[in-house]
Design a protein around this motif. Structure first.
Motif, PDB file in Angstrom:
ATOM      1  N   MET A  37     -41.375  -2.280  16.136  1.00 54.94           N
ATOM      2  CA  MET A  37     -41.089  -2.768  14.586  1.00 54.94           C
ATOM      3  C   MET A  37     -41.592  -4.370  14.532  1.00 54.94           C
ATOM      4  O   MET A  37     -42.482  -4.391  13.535  1.00 54.94           O
ATOM      5  N   ARG A  38     -41.214  -5.327  15.254  1.00 53.39           N
ATOM      6  CA  ARG A  38     -41.581  -6.599  15.020  1.00 53.39           C
ATOM      7  C   ARG A  38     -41.797  -7.374  16.388  1.00 53.39           C
ATOM      8  O   ARG A  38     -40.923  -6.975  17.147  1.00 53.39           O
ATOM      9  N   LEU A  39     -42.786  -8.251  16.200  1.00 54.00           N
ATOM     10  CA  LEU A  39     -42.938  -9.007  17.435  1.00 54.00           C
ATOM     11  C   LEU A  39     -42.159 -10.178  17.370  1.00 54.00           C
ATOM     12  O   LEU A  39     -42.049 -10.771  16.384  1.00 54.00           O
ATOM     13  N   VAL A  40     -41.323 -10.653  18.577  1.00 55.52           N
ATOM     14  CA  VAL A  40     -40.370 -11.598  18.367  1.00 55.52           C
ATOM     15  C   VAL A  40     -41.119 -12.715  19.035  1.00 55.52           C
ATOM     16  O   VAL A  40     -41.011 -13.980  18.531  1.00 55.52           O
ATOM     17  N   ASN A  41     -41.741 -12.604  20.158  1.00 55.38           N
ATOM     18  CA  ASN A  41     -42.645 -13.807  20.780  1.00 55.38           C
ATOM     19  C   ASN A  41     -43.816 -13.227  21.548  1.00 55.38           C
ATOM     20  O   ASN A  41     -43.836 -11.919  21.975  1.00 55.38           O
ATOM     21  N   MET A  42     -44.790 -14.038  22.012  1.00 56.19           N
ATOM     22  CA  MET A  42     -45.684 -13.484  22.902  1.00 56.19           C
ATOM     23  C   MET A  42     -46.274 -14.797  23.724  1.00 56.19           C
ATOM     24  O   MET A  42     -45.878 -15.825  23.272  1.00 56.19           O
ATOM     25  N   GLN A  48     -42.263  -9.988  23.587  1.00 57.87           N
ATOM     26  CA  GLN A  48     -41.068  -9.384  23.598  1.00 57.87           C
ATOM     27  C   GLN A  48     -40.910  -9.056  22.014  1.00 57.87           C
ATOM     28  O   GLN A  48     -41.409  -9.542  21.193  1.00 57.87           O
ATOM     29  N   PHE A  49     -40.436  -7.824  21.873  1.00 54.59           N
ATOM     30  CA  PHE A  49     -40.404  -7.048  20.648  1.00 54.59           C
ATOM     31  C   PHE A  49     -39.143  -6.365  20.386  1.00 54.59           C
ATOM     32  O   PHE A  49     -38.344  -6.270  21.175  1.00 54.59           O
ATOM     33  N   LEU A  94     -34.194  -4.741  21.898  1.00 56.81           N
ATOM     34  CA  LEU A  94     -35.381  -5.936  22.525  1.00 56.81           C
ATOM     35  C   LEU A  94     -35.818  -5.686  23.663  1.00 56.81           C
ATOM     36  O   LEU A  94     -35.181  -5.186  24.538  1.00 56.81           O
ATOM     37  N   ALA A  95     -37.179  -5.534  23.820  1.00 55.32           N
ATOM     38  CA  ALA A  95     -37.935  -5.191  24.957  1.00 55.32           C
ATOM     39  C   ALA A  95     -38.928  -6.354  25.345  1.00 55.32           C
ATOM     40  O   ALA A  95     -39.408  -7.198  24.432  1.00 55.32           O
ATOM     41  N   GLY A  96     -39.045  -6.494  26.512  1.00 52.53           N
ATOM     42  CA  GLY A  96     -40.015  -7.401  27.232  1.00 52.53           C
ATOM     43  C   GLY A  96     -41.205  -6.541  27.895  1.00 52.53           C
ATOM     44  O   GLY A  96     -40.736  -5.529  28.509  1.00 52.53           O
TER      45      GLY A  96
END
Length: 107
Positions: A37-42, A48-49, A94-96
């Motif tokens: 859905m959305r990228l949180v950080n990279m 992490q998304f 939340l997934a990494g």
């Protein structure tokens, strides 16, 4: 106040960018559902998304990150290292994941 020490080896960059994520291999034949859905950080090595399904540790996903203000996408393959229920929103996770295949010169 001093900044807390971190064990991270790579700097994370916060972002809020659309992410497409699809299962690879045999699992992709069963469902072509967009799991991201959305990228949180990279970072240099992973992302992490927010996912709309619980993902298994070790699952390989084909991902595509749409570059803001442009038609281009960065595409590659990641392996999921963890996935937890998002305490902020029911039905989200939340997934990494770690990059295992990216185009040369991407990162």
């Amino acid at each position: 106040m001093a900044k807390a020490a971190t064990k991270r080896r790579y700097e994370r960059f916060d972002c809020d960018i659309e992410l497409e994520a699809y299962r690879t291999g045999l699992a992709s034949l069963l469902s072509r559902k967009n799991l991201g859905m959305r990228l949180v950080n990279m970072s240099e090595v992973g992302v992490q998304f927010i996912a709309n399904d619980r993902l298994e540790k070790g699952a390989k996903l084909a991902v595509a990150v749409k570059i803001p203000r442009g038609p281009d996408k960065i595409e590659g393959t990641v392996v999921v290292h963890w996935c937890l229920a998002n305490g902020k929103r029911l039905g989200e996770f939340l997934a990494g994941a770690e990059f295992i295949k990216m185009p040369d010169g991407t990162l």
